[in-house]
Motif scaffolding. Structure first.
Motif, short mmCIF file in Angstrom:
data_model
loop_
_atom_site.label_atom_id
_atom_site.label_comp_id
_atom_site.label_asym_id
_atom_site.label_seq_id
_atom_site.Cartn_x
_atom_site.Cartn_y
_atom_site.Cartn_z
N GLU A 294 18.98 19.92 8.81
CA GLU A 294 17.71 19.58 9.64
C GLU A 294 17.04 21.20 9.80
O GLU A 294 17.77 22.07 10.09
N HIS A 313 10.55 21.65 5.27
CA HIS A 313 10.76 20.86 6.48
C HIS A 313 11.59 19.64 6.13
O HIS A 313 11.55 19.00 5.32
N ILE A 315 14.38 16.74 7.56
CA ILE A 315 14.56 15.83 9.00
C ILE A 315 15.75 14.85 8.67
O ILE A 315 16.00 14.71 7.55
N SER A 373 10.38 15.74 13.74
CA SER A 373 11.70 16.06 13.72
C SER A 373 12.32 15.84 15.22
O SER A 373 13.30 15.24 14.90
N ASN A 377 15.49 13.06 15.23
CA ASN A 377 16.64 13.71 15.83
C ASN A 377 17.13 12.83 16.85
O ASN A 377 18.43 12.45 16.81
#
Length: 782
Positions: A294, A313, A315, A373, A377
Motif C-alpha cells: 500500500e 499507486h 492499494i 486508497s 484501506n
C-alpha cells in the motif's frame, strides 16, 4: 517545442499487464507512436485470480473497443454479502443490479488471465507489443531516452512510461537518475512508502455447487476471506495482517510451501454455512501467496520517465479498485500527451513541455488516489476486524446499513472518474450522471481529493450509537434527548479516532491549510494532547450516565470519572496551546470562542469534581452534564461549518487571507510543486521568501484546496459561537425539564452527607440555595 526531426514522437511503455496493454489502446486511439515491452513470453500468463471492472473502467473499455469482448467473458453475480466467522450472512445487497441501474454499465468480475487476453486480442496493432524484453537499464539524454534489454537489444524514444507494477524497474531507474541529477530529491521515506501491512493467499478452483452466485466477504480477527463464486469457476482471496509492516527492501520471497502453510492455518474456518476454506484449497487450479503493498508515491515522474499504475499507486484489493485506477491513470496521461502533441504533430515536445504534462498528470491523480486508497484501506480493515473500532463497525454498524449503501458510496468514486476526453460516448439509461458529462475536457479537473466516501459516515455511526444507547439506558432516569446527544458525541469521537494517525489520517482529514501550523513545534504537541484527551473522554464520559454502571459497577464508575476528568484537563491544556496559531485568517471571533469554550469546560470540571468530593451528587450530575454539553458544541460546530461553507460558496462574495508559505506547503503536501509561479505570482518576492499574503476566495470545492479551506474557515467563528449558545441554553433547559431526577439526587446527597457527619447535610456542596435567594431545600422525611 523542439524542431522537426527524422522521427515522430515515440513512447516506450514498459510492462505488458493490464495498464500496459490499456496504454497501447489509448495511445493508438490518440495517434501516438509507441511500443510496449514485456519481460514475459506471453500476453496472458497463468497467474493471479480475478479482476473486477467497475462502470468507470468499463466506460474507458468502451472507448477503446474492448467492452463487448470483456462482457463476453463475464458472468454477473447475484449479490454481495458479508458473513460472520461462522459463515452466517449478516449483510446482503444486490450490488450488481444497483450499479447497473445507477451507471448504465455492469460490474464485470472476470479471470485476470482472460481479461489480459481480451486486451491483447482487441489491439489494433499487435506488432506494438514486444515480448521477452527484460529491461536492464535506461539512458536519458536531453532529447530522448534509450532502453536497454537483457537480450542485448535496445529501443529509442522520447519518454518511458513505467507500467511495470509494484516492483517497477522503471521506477528504480528513475530514482537512480534523480539521485545523480538532484541528490536528495527522492527521500528514503518515499522509497519505503509502499509498505506491506497485509498478505494475500489467492487462487481459483472449480465451481462450488453449495455456494450461491455471489461475492462474499467473510469476517475474521486479523484475517478475512473474499470469495467470488461463478458457475464456471471460484475465485478466493484470504487476507492476513502481518505482525510488522515491511517495505520492498525487507520483503520475504514467498514459496509454494509458504502458501500451503498459510492455507493450513485457516483451513477449518467457515466461508459459508456449509463449507470451510480447506474445501476450496484442496481442489484449487492454482494458488499463491503475495504481498499487498500500500502506498502512493510523492513523485511520479523525473526527467523523461513517468510512472503509471501500481508503480506509482498501490492499494489493497478488497474492493477491487486497483486495476480500474491504473486504467484511469493511463487515460489521463494519454489525454494530456495528446493535447500537447496534436496541435503540432510534426514537432517533438521539449523536455520542459513534457515535464509540465507529467506534473499536471501527477497533480490530477494524487488526490483521487488518496481518496480511493483510504476507502480501500477502510474496507480491508473492517473485513479483518483490525482493531476494536473496526470490529465494532463490522458487528454493530455494517449489518444495519441500508441495502443500497454500498452502491451509493461506490457511486461517489465512480461518477468522478476520468475518461478519454477525445472519444465521445453514447450513454444508455442510468440514474446517476457522470461528473464530466457536461465537461468536454475532464482531464483538467482534479477528480477527487479530501476524504472519500467512508461508507460508514459520522452521522450514521452516531445514530447507531444513539439507538444502542437508548436500548441500554431507557429504563433509567435519563431521557431520550440526552441519549441521542450522547450517541452523537460517541459517534463523533469514534469516527475521529483515526486522527491518532497524526501524519496520515489527521493530516488528510483536517481543513486544508491548518496542517501548516500543526506539523511541528508546540502547536503539534498541543494538538496531539488535545486529541489524546478529547476523543477518549468523549466516549468514556457518556458511560458516567448509564444507570446500570452507576448502580452495579460503582468502582468502575468512580475510576472512569477520575479518568474522564484527567483526560478533559489534558484536552483543554492542548487546546490552549494551539490558540492563536498565527494564521492571517485566524480571526478574533474564533480565538475568543475557543478560549471561552475552554473556560466553560474547565469551570464545569472544577465544579463537578468539587461537588462530588463534598458528596453533593445532584450538583455533580448537573455540572458533568453541563461539561458534556459544552464539549459537544464542537460537534455542532462541524455541522454548521459545512452547511455555512456551502452557502457562502454559492453567494461567491467571501474571501480570506493566506500566507504564500501556507499555500506552498498545502500543495506540496499533495505532491504538487510550482503552483505559486502560475497561480500566485505575487508570492515570488525579490528576497526569495514566501512571507507575502494573498486573498483567497471561499469556494466549497475540494479540487481547489486553498479555496476549500477558506470556505471552511470563514464561517467557523460564527458557527462556534452559535453552537456554544445552543448547547449552553440547551443544557439549562434540559436540567429544568428533569427536576425529579435533581430532587432524587439531592435526597441521596443529603443521606450520604448525614451518614458522613456533615453539620448541614444536603448543603455540603455548591448548591444554588446557598448562594442565591432560592427557597432552602428541605429533605424528605421517612
Amino acid at each position: 517545442m523542439t524542431a522537426t526531426s527524422d522521427r515522430p514522437f515515440r513512447v516506450i511503455v514498459v510492462g505488458g499487464g493490464i495498464t500496459g496493454l490499456t496504454a497501447s489502446h489509448t495511445l493508438s486511439k490518440a495517434g501516438i507512436d509507441h511500443i510496449v515491452v514485456e519481460s514475459g513470453s506471453e500476453a496472458a500468463p497463468p497467474s493471479g485470480a480475478s479482476i473486477a471492472i467497475y462502470p468507470h473502467g468499463a466506460r474507458i473499455l468502451e472507448q477503446i473497443d474492448c467492452l463487448e469482448a470483456s462482457k463476453a467473458i463475464n458472468i454477473p453475480c447475484d449479490r454481495f454479502v458479508h458473513r460472520m466467522p461462522n459463515g452466517k450472512v449478516i449483510f446482503s445487497t444486490k450490488l450488481w443490479e444497483e450499479v447497473k441501474e445507477n451507471h448504465g454499465y455492469e460490474i464485470m468480475l472476470v479471470e485476470r488471465r482472460k481479461f489480459l487476453q481480451v486486451l491483447y486480442d482487441c489491439l489494433p496493432d499487435k506488432s506494438k507489443i514486444r515480448f521477452g524484453k527484460k529491461v536492464r537499464s535506461i539512458t536519458e539524454t536531453y532529447d530522448g531516452v534509450e532502453v536497454f534489454f537483457a537480450d542485448g537489444t535496445s529501443e529509442k524514444g522520447d519518454i518511458v512510461i513505467g507500467c511495470d507494477g509494484v516492483h517497477s524497474k522503471v521506477r528504480e531507474m528513475m530514482w537512480e537518475n534523480a539521485g545523480k541529477v538532484s541528490p536528495g530529491f527522492i527521500t528514503t521515506a518515499e522509497k519505503k512508502s509502499e509498505c506491506t501491512t497485509w498478505t494475500c493467499l489467492l487462487g481459483m478452483g472449480p465451481p462450488e455447487p453449495e455456494l450461491p452466485l455471489e461475492l462474499s466477504g467473510v469476517h475474521n480477527d486479523k484475517t478475512s476471506f473474499l470469495i467470488a463464486s461463478r458457475p464456471d469457476v471460484t475465485f478466493y482471496f484470504t487476507f492476513f495482517k502481518v505482525p510488522k509492516p515491511y517495505s520492498q527492501y525487507t520483503r520475504p520471497r514467498w514459496t509454494e510451501e509458504d502458501a500451503n502453510k498459510a492455507a493450513a492455518s485457516v483451513a477449518d474456518r467457515p466461508i459459508s454455512e456449509s463449507l470451510v476454506f480447506g474445501d476450496l484449497w484442496k481442489k484449487r487450479f492454482r494458488g499463491q501467496i503475495v504481498d499487498l503493498e500500500e502506498g502512493i508515491l510523492e513523485h511520479w515522474h523525473f526527467g523523461r520517465m513517468v510512472l503509471v499504475g501500481d508503480s506509482a499507486h498501490k492499494i489493497t484489493p478488497n474492493i477491487a479498485l486497483g486495476g480500474n485506477s491504473g486504467i484511469e491513470s493511463i487515460s489521463v496521461l494519454t489525454n494530456l500527451l495528446r493535447a500537447l502533441i496534436a496541435p503540432h504533430p510534426n514537432v517533438r515536445p521539449s523536455r520542459a513541455a513534457l515535464n509540465d504534462v507529467f506534473q499536471k498528470y501527477q497533480e490530477i491523480r494524487i488526490p483521487r488516489m488518496h481518496q480511493i486508497s483510504q476507502y480501500s484501506n477502510l474496507i480491508t480493515r473492517v473485513q479483518a476486524w483490525d482493531g476494536y473500532l473496526m470490529k465494532f463497525i463490522a458487528l454493530y454498524v455494517l449489518p444495519y446499513q441500508p441495502a443500497d449503501k454500498v452502491s451509493k458510496d461506490m457511486a461517489k468514486i465512480m461518477k468522478a472518474a476520468p475518461k478519454l476526453d477525445f472519444i465521445p460516448i453514447r450513454y444508455g439509461p442510468k440514474k446517476i450522471r457522470w461528473d464530466d458529462e457536461d465537461s468536454p475536457s475532464p482531464t483538467a479537473k482534479n477528480n477527487g481529493g479530501g476524504k472519500g466516501p467512508q461508507g460508514l459516515t459520522l452521522s450514521f455511526l452516531g445514530v447507531v450509537i444513539a439507538l444502542v444507547s437508548v436500548i441500554v439506558m431507557n429504563y433509567g432516569a435519563i431521557e431520550v434527548e440526552i441519549v441521542i446527544f450522547a450517541g452523537a458525541m460517541v459517534g463523533f469521537c469514534l469516527a475521529r479516532l483515526e486522527d491518532f494517525d497524526y501524519s496520515g489520517r489527521f493530516a488528510a482529514n483536517i481543513s486544508p491549510g491548518y496542517m501548516y501550523f500543526y506539523r511541528s513545534g508546540h502547536y503539534k504537541v498541543g494538538m496531539i494532547m488535545h486529541l489524546t484527551g478529547c476523543l477518549p473522554a468523549g466516549i468514556l464520559m457518556v458511560l458516567q450516565f448509564v444507570p446500570t454502571i452507576r448502580h452495579n459497577f460503582l468502582i468502575f464508575h468512580r475510576i472512569n470519572g477520575y479518568l474522564v476528568l484527567i483526560l478533559l484537563i489534558l484536552c483543554n491544556v492542548g487546546a490552549m496551546m494551539i490558540l492563536g496559531h498565527g494564521s492571517p485568517g485566524e480571526r478574533v471571533d474564533i480565538g475568543t470562542g475557543e478560549a471561552l469554550l475552554c473556560l466553560m469546560t474547565t469551570v464545569g470540571i472544577i465544579m463537578a469534581y468539587g461537588n462530588i468530593k463534598r458528596l453533593q451528587v445532584d450538583q455533580h450530575r448537573a455540572w458533568m452534564l453541563r461539561t458534556m454539553f459544552y464539549y459537544g458544541a464542537i460537534v455542532s460546530t462541524h455541522v454548521l461549518v459545512l452547511l455555512s461553507a456551502m452557502c457562502i460558496s454559492r453567494l461567491g462574495k467571501y474571501y480570506t487571507v493566506w500566507t504564500c508559505d501556507e499555500i506552498d506547503y498545502l500543495y506540496n503536501s499533495f505532491g504538487i510543486s510550482g503552483i505559486l509561479e502560475s497561480k500566485y505570482p505575487q508570492c515570488l518576492v525579490a528576497n526569495g521568501t514566501l512571507d507575502n499574503y494573498v486573498v483567497v476566495k471561499a469556494i466549497f470545492n475540494k479540487t481547489i484546496p486553498e479555496s476549500f479551506g477558506a470556505s471552511l474557515e470563514m464561517p467557523f467563528g460564527i458557527a462556534l459561537w452559535l453552537s456554544i449558545f445552543m448547547h449552553g441554553v440547551g443544557v439549562e433547559i434540559y436540567l429544568n425539564l428533569t427536576p425529579k431526577e435533581s430532587q432524587r439526587l439531592r435526597q441521596v446527597s443529603y443521606e450520604k452527607q448525614l451518614e458522613a457527619g456533615y453539620k448541614n447535610p444536603g448543603f455540603g456542596g455548591w448548591t444554588v440555595d446557598r448562594f442565591g435567594d432560592a427557597e432552602p431545600w428541605k429533605p424528605r422525611t421517612k
